[in-house]
Design a protein around this motif. Structure first.
Motif, PDB file in Angstrom:
ATOM      1  N   GLU A  63       0.896  -1.222  -0.146  1.00  0.00           N
ATOM      2  CA  GLU A  63       0.090  -0.023  -0.136  1.00  0.00           C
ATOM      3  C   GLU A  63       0.820   1.254   0.167  1.00  0.00           C
ATOM      4  O   GLU A  63       0.417   2.193  -0.674  1.00  0.00           O
ATOM      5  N   TYR A  64       1.986   1.248   0.447  1.00  0.00           N
ATOM      6  CA  TYR A  64       3.025   2.254   0.586  1.00  0.00           C
ATOM      7  C   TYR A  64       3.478   2.597  -0.775  1.00  0.00           C
ATOM      8  O   TYR A  64       3.307   3.905  -1.253  1.00  0.00           O
ATOM      9  N   ALA A  65       3.592   1.584  -1.461  1.00  0.00           N
ATOM     10  CA  ALA A  65       4.016   1.693  -3.004  1.00  0.00           C
ATOM     11  C   ALA A  65       2.891   2.226  -3.825  1.00  0.00           C
ATOM     12  O   ALA A  65       3.222   3.086  -4.578  1.00  0.00           O
ATOM     13  N   LEU A  66       1.870   1.783  -3.449  1.00  0.00           N
ATOM     14  CA  LEU A  66       0.546   2.381  -4.281  1.00  0.00           C
ATOM     15  C   LEU A  66       0.368   3.694  -4.175  1.00  0.00           C
ATOM     16  O   LEU A  66       0.004   4.403  -5.107  1.00  0.00           O
ATOM     17  N   ARG A  67       0.392   4.109  -2.838  1.00  0.00           N
ATOM     18  CA  ARG A  67       0.159   5.731  -2.600  1.00  0.00           C
ATOM     19  C   ARG A  67       1.452   6.391  -3.225  1.00  0.00           C
ATOM     20  O   ARG A  67       1.063   7.372  -3.718  1.00  0.00           O
ATOM     21  N   VAL A  68       2.478   5.811  -3.288  1.00  0.00           N
ATOM     22  CA  VAL A  68       3.617   6.771  -3.795  1.00  0.00           C
ATOM     23  C   VAL A  68       3.316   6.783  -5.488  1.00  0.00           C
ATOM     24  O   VAL A  68       3.363   7.768  -6.306  1.00  0.00           O
ATOM     25  N   ALA A  69       2.978   5.492  -5.950  1.00  0.00           N
ATOM     26  CA  ALA A  69       2.405   5.464  -7.270  1.00  0.00           C
ATOM     27  C   ALA A  69       1.286   6.418  -7.967  1.00  0.00           C
ATOM     28  O   ALA A  69       1.381   6.920  -8.904  1.00  0.00           O
ATOM     29  N   ALA A  70       0.328   6.554  -6.871  1.00  0.00           N
ATOM     30  CA  ALA A  70      -0.618   7.298  -7.150  1.00  0.00           C
ATOM     31  C   ALA A  70      -0.257   8.945  -7.276  1.00  0.00           C
ATOM     32  O   ALA A  70      -0.525   9.721  -8.211  1.00  0.00           O
ATOM     33  N   GLN A  71       0.681   9.037  -6.429  1.00  0.00           N
ATOM     34  CA  GLN A  71       1.232  10.411  -6.588  1.00  0.00           C
ATOM     35  C   GLN A  71       2.077  10.911  -7.881  1.00  0.00           C
ATOM     36  O   GLN A  71       1.826  11.958  -8.505  1.00  0.00           O
ATOM     37  N   ILE A  72       2.906   9.869  -8.158  1.00  0.00           N
ATOM     38  CA  ILE A  72       3.509   9.842  -9.490  1.00  0.00           C
ATOM     39  C   ILE A  72       2.649  10.015 -10.640  1.00  0.00           C
ATOM     40  O   ILE A  72       2.842  10.767 -11.699  1.00  0.00           O
ATOM     41  N   ALA A  73       1.623   9.077 -10.546  1.00  0.00           N
ATOM     42  CA  ALA A  73       0.492   8.980 -11.789  1.00  0.00           C
ATOM     43  C   ALA A  73      -0.107  10.210 -11.916  1.00  0.00           C
ATOM     44  O   ALA A  73      -0.362  10.706 -12.933  1.00  0.00           O
ATOM     45  N   ARG A  74      -0.361  10.744 -10.789  1.00  0.00           N
ATOM     46  CA  ARG A  74      -1.083  12.263 -10.997  1.00  0.00           C
ATOM     47  C   ARG A  74      -0.215  13.310 -11.534  1.00  0.00           C
ATOM     48  O   ARG A  74      -0.821  13.984 -12.195  1.00  0.00           O
ATOM     49  N   LYS A  75       0.967  13.165 -10.980  1.00  0.00           N
ATOM     50  CA  LYS A  75       1.825  14.288 -11.669  1.00  0.00           C
ATOM     51  C   LYS A  75       2.135  14.085 -13.070  1.00  0.00           C
ATOM     52  O   LYS A  75       2.190  15.193 -13.840  1.00  0.00           O
ATOM     53  N   ASN A  76       2.154  13.016 -13.739  1.00  0.00           N
ATOM     54  CA  ASN A  76       2.529  12.558 -15.017  1.00  0.00           C
ATOM     55  C   ASN A  76       1.302  12.115 -15.770  1.00  0.00           C
ATOM     56  O   ASN A  76       1.421  11.656 -16.993  1.00  0.00           O
ATOM     57  N   ASN A  77      -0.033  12.296 -15.097  1.00  0.00           N
ATOM     58  CA  ASN A  77      -1.271  11.933 -15.805  1.00  0.00           C
ATOM     59  C   ASN A  77      -1.166  10.489 -16.527  1.00  0.00           C
ATOM     60  O   ASN A  77      -1.425  10.128 -17.530  1.00  0.00           O
ATOM     61  N   SER A  78      -0.607   9.348 -15.587  1.00  0.00           N
ATOM     62  CA  SER A  78      -0.435   8.322 -15.937  1.00  0.00           C
ATOM     63  C   SER A  78      -1.642   7.241 -15.614  1.00  0.00           C
ATOM     64  O   SER A  78      -2.157   7.573 -14.651  1.00  0.00           O
ATOM     65  N   GLU A  79      -1.603   5.966 -16.211  1.00  0.00           N
ATOM     66  CA  GLU A  79      -2.513   5.101 -15.764  1.00  0.00           C
ATOM     67  C   GLU A  79      -1.813   3.965 -14.704  1.00  0.00           C
ATOM     68  O   GLU A  79      -0.454   3.736 -14.929  1.00  0.00           O
ATOM     69  N   ILE A  80      -2.420   3.608 -13.749  1.00  0.00           N
ATOM     70  CA  ILE A  80      -1.955   2.597 -13.052  1.00  0.00           C
ATOM     71  C   ILE A  80      -2.654   1.120 -13.117  1.00  0.00           C
ATOM     72  O   ILE A  80      -3.853   1.167 -13.299  1.00  0.00           O
TER      73      ILE A  80
END
Length: 274
Positions: free
Chosen positions: A15-32
Motif C-alpha cells: 500500500e505504501y508503494a501504491l500511494r507513492v505510485a498514485a502521486q507519481i501518476a497524478r503528476k504525470n497523468n499516468s495510468e496505474i
C-alpha cells in the motif's frame, strides 16, 4: 510515463508503494495497473488444467478481486485511471511478464527488506524484479505521505555504458527539479585519485544539459556502505543506480549492489537497466 505497474500482495508495504505510485501518476497523468499474483503449488497449476480443486482456486481469485476493488475505491486513487490484473504465476515472473505484455513504463514496488537466512537463501521478489526488469523500478520501503525527490543521489562509475540509462534517470529527476548528487564511491579494492575521479565525472556530465547537480567522491569500506553513508550525509530523498540485470554490475558495481540496497536502504531506491 504512460503506464505504471504496481504489484500488490495487500500488505502495508504494498500500500505504501501504491500511494507513492498514485502521486507519481497524478503528476504525470499516468495510468496505474494494479497487479496481484496468486502463486499456486505445482499441483495447483495442474489443477487449473484438470479441474481438480478448481472451487478452491476460484475462491482465492474471487477474494483477490474483492480486495483489488476495495483498493481501487481508496480516496488517494480518485481521478486516476486504474485497471486490475490477477495472474496465476510466480510473483516476480508475473511482474516481468505483465510489464512487457502491457508495455509498462515504470514499476513501483513495496519492500520490507530481508535479513539473515531469508536474504541469503531466497531473497525477495522485489530484488528479482530489480535485477531483471527492462523498465525503471522504484522500491518504496516506508509510508510517504508526500513523495519527494529534491535531493537525489546517483551512484555510479560513470562509464560510457551508463549514459543511456542515466538519460532516463535525468528525465525522472527533471520532473521533480531534483538536485543531483553524483557520487563515485572509492573503496580499498577500487580506488581512484581525486584528480582521476573528478575528470571521469566531469567528462561524463558535460554531455548532459542539467546544471542542478554536484559532484562527490566518497571513501568507504565497500560500495554499499558508501552509498548508504553518503546518502545520510546529504539527507537524500531517493537513491538511483544502474543495473546490468543478469550479468551483474559493470566495473564499479561488482556483485549485487542494487539488491543489497533494496534490502538495507531506508530510502526509496530507483534502478535503471543498462
Amino acid at each position: 510515463m504512460k503506464k505504471i505497474l504496481v504489484p500488490t500482495d495487500f500488505s502495508k508495504h504494498a500500500e505504501y508503494a501504491l500511494r507513492v505510485a498514485a502521486q507519481i501518476a497524478r503528476k504525470n497523468n499516468s495510468e496505474i495497473i494494479l497487479l496481484h499474483m496468486i502463486e499456486l503449488p505445482h499441483q495447483g497449476n495442474d489443477a487449473i488444467g484438470t479441474g481438480k480443486d478448481l472451487p478452491e482456486i476460484m475462491l482465492f481469485k474471487n477474494r483477490a478481486i474483492e480486495r483489488l476493488e476495495d483498493l481501487m475505491d481508496e480516496d488517494f486513487l480518485d481521478g486516476i485511471e486504474v485497471s486490475e490484473v490477477i495472474q496465476f504465476e510466480k510473483a516476480f515472473n508475473g511482474v516481468l511478464n505483465i510489464s512487457k505484455k502491457n508495455e509498462v513504463d515504470f514499476v513501483v514496488m513495496g519492500s520490507h527488506g530481508a535479513s539473515g537466512f531469508n536474504e541469503m537463501l531466497i531473497g525477495s521478489n522485489t530484488e528479482k524484479v530489480v535485477r531483471y526488469s527492462e523498465v525503471p523500478v522504484l522500491v518504496v520501503k516506508s509510508e510517504m505521505p508526500e513523495f519527494k525527490a529534491d535531493s537525489f543521489v546517483f551512484a555510479s562509475d560513470f562509464s560510457e555504458e551508463i549514459k543511456k540509462p542515466f538519460a532516463k534517470m535525468l528525465d525522472f529527476a527533471k520532473g521533480y527539479d531534483s538536485h543531483l548528487n553524483l557520487v563515485m564511491i572509492n573503496t580499498p579494492n577500487s580506488f581512484k585519485s581525486t584528480i582521476v575521479a573528478e575528470k571521469i565525472m566531469n567528462d561524463f556530465i558535460k554531455e548532459f544539459d542539467y546544471s542542478n547537480h554536484s559532484l562527490h567522491i566518497y571513501n568507504d569500506v565497500n560500495v554499499e556502505k558508501g552509498i548508504l553513508n553518503f546518502s545520510n550525509t546529504v539527507k537524500a530523498d531517493i537513491i538511483g543506480m544502474c543495473t546490468h540485470g543478469r550479468t551483474g554490475f559493470a566495473h564499479f558495481f561488482n556483485g549485487s549492489i542494487s539488491e543489497d540496497l533494496v534490502n538495507h536502504a531506508a530510502r526509496p531506491v530507483i534502478t535503471f537497466k543498462i
